[in-house]
Motif scaffolding. Structure first.
Motif, PDB file in Angstrom:
ATOM      1  N   VAL A 217      44.853  28.201  41.779  1.00  0.00           N
ATOM      2  CA  VAL A 217      44.287  29.541  41.924  1.00  0.00           C
ATOM      3  C   VAL A 217      45.096  30.568  41.146  1.00  0.00           C
ATOM      4  O   VAL A 217      44.546  31.505  40.563  1.00  0.00           O
ATOM      5  N   HIS A 218      46.418  30.374  41.107  1.00  0.00           N
ATOM      6  CA  HIS A 218      47.294  31.401  40.551  1.00  0.00           C
ATOM      7  C   HIS A 218      46.913  31.778  39.122  1.00  0.00           C
ATOM      8  O   HIS A 218      46.892  32.969  38.768  1.00  0.00           O
ATOM      9  N   GLY A 219      46.583  30.793  38.302  1.00  0.00           N
ATOM     10  CA  GLY A 219      46.271  31.081  36.900  1.00  0.00           C
ATOM     11  C   GLY A 219      44.971  31.825  36.692  1.00  0.00           C
ATOM     12  O   GLY A 219      44.753  32.412  35.616  1.00  0.00           O
ATOM     13  N   ILE A 220      44.086  31.819  37.680  1.00  0.00           N
ATOM     14  CA  ILE A 220      42.799  32.522  37.558  1.00  0.00           C
ATOM     15  C   ILE A 220      42.600  33.493  38.724  1.00  0.00           C
ATOM     16  O   ILE A 220      41.476  33.849  39.055  1.00  0.00           O
ATOM     17  N   ARG A 221      43.704  33.911  39.325  1.00  0.00           N
ATOM     18  CA  ARG A 221      43.595  34.704  40.562  1.00  0.00           C
ATOM     19  C   ARG A 221      42.857  36.015  40.367  1.00  0.00           C
ATOM     20  O   ARG A 221      42.068  36.416  41.216  1.00  0.00           O
ATOM     21  N   GLU A 222      43.087  36.685  39.246  1.00  0.00           N
ATOM     22  CA  GLU A 222      42.419  37.965  39.022  1.00  0.00           C
ATOM     23  C   GLU A 222      40.933  37.769  38.746  1.00  0.00           C
ATOM     24  O   GLU A 222      40.088  38.498  39.289  1.00  0.00           O
ATOM     25  N   GLU A 223      40.601  36.788  37.906  1.00  0.00           N
ATOM     26  CA  GLU A 223      39.192  36.500  37.627  1.00  0.00           C
ATOM     27  C   GLU A 223      38.460  36.079  38.901  1.00  0.00           C
ATOM     28  O   GLU A 223      37.330  36.503  39.158  1.00  0.00           O
ATOM     29  N   LEU A 224      39.130  35.269  39.696  1.00  0.00           N
ATOM     30  CA  LEU A 224      38.511  34.770  40.924  1.00  0.00           C
ATOM     31  C   LEU A 224      38.305  35.894  41.928  1.00  0.00           C
ATOM     32  O   LEU A 224      37.231  36.023  42.530  1.00  0.00           O
ATOM     33  N   ALA A 225      39.311  36.724  42.116  1.00  0.00           N
ATOM     34  CA  ALA A 225      39.186  37.843  43.054  1.00  0.00           C
ATOM     35  C   ALA A 225      38.080  38.798  42.617  1.00  0.00           C
ATOM     36  O   ALA A 225      37.350  39.343  43.463  1.00  0.00           O
ATOM     37  N   ASP A 226      37.944  39.011  41.319  1.00  0.00           N
ATOM     38  CA  ASP A 226      36.879  39.886  40.815  1.00  0.00           C
ATOM     39  C   ASP A 226      35.492  39.317  41.126  1.00  0.00           C
ATOM     40  O   ASP A 226      34.560  40.058  41.470  1.00  0.00           O
ATOM     41  N   VAL A 227      35.341  37.988  41.001  1.00  0.00           N
ATOM     42  CA  VAL A 227      34.062  37.360  41.320  1.00  0.00           C
ATOM     43  C   VAL A 227      33.750  37.511  42.806  1.00  0.00           C
ATOM     44  O   VAL A 227      32.609  37.793  43.184  1.00  0.00           O
ATOM     45  N   PHE A 228      34.744  37.326  43.656  1.00  0.00           N
ATOM     46  CA  PHE A 228      34.536  37.521  45.091  1.00  0.00           C
ATOM     47  C   PHE A 228      34.100  38.958  45.373  1.00  0.00           C
ATOM     48  O   PHE A 228      33.173  39.193  46.164  1.00  0.00           O
ATOM     49  N   ALA A 229      34.753  39.916  44.746  1.00  0.00           N
ATOM     50  CA  ALA A 229      34.452  41.320  45.002  1.00  0.00           C
ATOM     51  C   ALA A 229      33.051  41.706  44.528  1.00  0.00           C
ATOM     52  O   ALA A 229      32.411  42.589  45.102  1.00  0.00           O
ATOM     53  N   ALA A 230      32.558  41.030  43.484  1.00  0.00           N
ATOM     54  CA  ALA A 230      31.292  41.426  42.868  1.00  0.00           C
ATOM     55  C   ALA A 230      30.075  40.745  43.472  1.00  0.00           C
ATOM     56  O   ALA A 230      28.937  41.169  43.214  1.00  0.00           O
ATOM     57  N   ASN A 231      30.272  39.705  44.287  1.00  0.00           N
ATOM     58  CA  ASN A 231      29.134  38.913  44.755  1.00  0.00           C
ATOM     59  C   ASN A 231      29.111  38.821  46.277  1.00  0.00           C
ATOM     60  O   ASN A 231      29.973  38.168  46.887  1.00  0.00           O
TER      61      ASN A 231
END
Length: 417
Positions: A217-231
């Motif tokens: 998760v750490h390497g994509i944490r920002e991208e992943l958190a953004d997807v959670f926030a947007a959907n």
């Protein structure tokens, strides 16, 4: 993978909970055996209807504790009179039934079936997105069965998710040994891209992401958190098992991540989401864990305050490197587990207590509960129970706004508004 033996006593409700425990264990690749003498772990689902029954439960718990390496005790007596097992010095962990399947894993990854086909169970669709992992944990036997990560394409997984939704699934549970490294075998971690495309499928549904190790998760944490926030389709829920608060122990476990990376994942999601659920796991009593290491785990637990916590006492799995290490005594593991479990209950109870009086919108009714009740999940995958569900006409698959009226340690009660 563990071999388990399960015994159930009492009412229909207990039998239903045991069936759910077994379903989750099978989904994770564990196998039932005929008796405790063949099992790695034993599960005792207890009854407490009369005093004689209580005595029988204590006696049976003592027997099972002697016959297996690990004993998990759940059911009515465990939850209402759990102290009786401690008073009788039974070497077993008292757990809510919903915690048992994860405790049995001993911190290992789940193991999908060889064909990894999607499964529709009521309104819940189970979607294995890949098989294998990129880890080499010293205590985990699962790697011997699954090998390295093997990721089907995004298009293939989206097609499977679409088929589940068209078949009636309202909740898609994305599973795998380590969902965070999906796509790593192709040179790119792409869980966030897969989630975006699944959320774009037509229909009203929710998606829960299964276990993702902190390193992936750490390497994509920002991208992943953004997807959670947007959907809104995604439950704001992340299961990132840290296993220890000590970098020394994590090194001996060969966990790949360090404590700082786990904390950075948590902080990233805290920044992106106002209301979300952090789920994590701790293994207590790893062979090299010192008192100081355990204190570091306790400090990390209090610092990050995950709302769902699985505490597991270390036990050796045959053929693993950790099985060759000189283990800690059972008393030490028991004391450390008890200390962490007490703090866990405080943290989880506080999280549910804070919900009382609030309205949770668009909660999904996921399954029938005991008597005339249903189990619901809110946006952060917190569990809410609606009693007298037939009065409201609620059935699995419905969406409903709920006012939180009361709570227990592991769930809350809600009434439709």
């Amino acid at each position: 993978m563990a071999r388990y033996h399960i015994e159930t006593y009492g009412c229909t409700s207990n039998r239903g909970e045991s069936r759910e425990i077994e379903r989750r264990l099978r989904d994770a690749g564990h196998h039932r055996v005929d008796g405790p003498d063949e099992a790695d772990v034993a599960i005792l689902n207890t009854c407490t209807v009369v005093e004689k029954t209580e005595r029988n439960m204590l006696r049976r718990a003592e027997e099972l504790a002697d016959e297996t390496a690990d004993l998990f005790i759940t059911g009515c007596m465990a939850l209402a009179q759990g102290e009786e097992f401690a008073r009788a010095d039974v070497d077993g962990q008292v757990l809510h039934w919903d915690e048992v399947p994860e405790a049995v894993t001993n911190g290992e990854c789940p193991t999908t079936t060889p064909d990894a086909d999607p499964i529709l169970d009521g309104v819940i669709g189970i979607l294995p997105i890949a098989r294998g992992c990129m880890s080499d944990c010293s205590y985990c036997i699962t790697k011997q069965a699954t090998g390295k990560i093997d990721s089907p394409s995004i298009e293939e997984n989206v097609d499977k998710a679409r088929a589940l939704i068209h078949a009636g699934a309202k909740e898609i549970r994305i599973t795998g040994q380590d969902t965070g490294v999906y796509g790593w075998d192709e040179g790119e971690r792409k869980l966030h891209r897969l989630l975006e495309e699944i959320c774009a499928i037509d229909g009203e549904f929710r998606v829960r992401v299964g276990m993702a190790n902190p390193k992936g998760v750490h390497g994509i944490r920002e991208e992943l958190a953004d997807v959670f926030a947007a959907n809104d389709e995604l439950y704001d829920f992340l299961h990132a098992p840290v296993q220890s608060g000590s970098d020394d122990v994590l090194g001996d476990m060969r966990r790949q991540h360090q404590v700082e990376e786990y904390v950075e994942v948590v902080e990233t999601f805290d920044d992106a989401l106002d209301y979300w659920t952090l789920s994590t796991d701790f293994i207590v009593g790893f062979p090299t864990e010192t008192d100081h290491d355990h204190a570091q785990s306790m400090a990390l637990l209090r610092e990050t305050r995950p709302e769902k916590i699985n505490v597991t006492r270390f036990s050796k799995r045959p053929g693993t490197d950790a099985a060759e290490m000189k283990g800690l005594g059972g008393t030490i593991k028991k004391e450390r587990s008890k200390e962490m479990s007490e703090v866990k209950r405080e943290i989880v109870a506080d999280a549910y207590a804070d919900m009382v009086g609030e309205v949770r919108e668009d909660c999904l009714v996921v399954e029938d509960g005991t008597a005339d009740s249903v189990k619901c999940r809110d946006a952060a995958y917190r569990q809410l129970i609606v009693q007298n569900a037939s009065d409201y006409g609620l059935e699995p698959g419905d969406f409903v706004d709920l006012e939180v009226t009361a709570h227990e340690t592991m769930y809350a009660f809600g009434e439709p508004v």
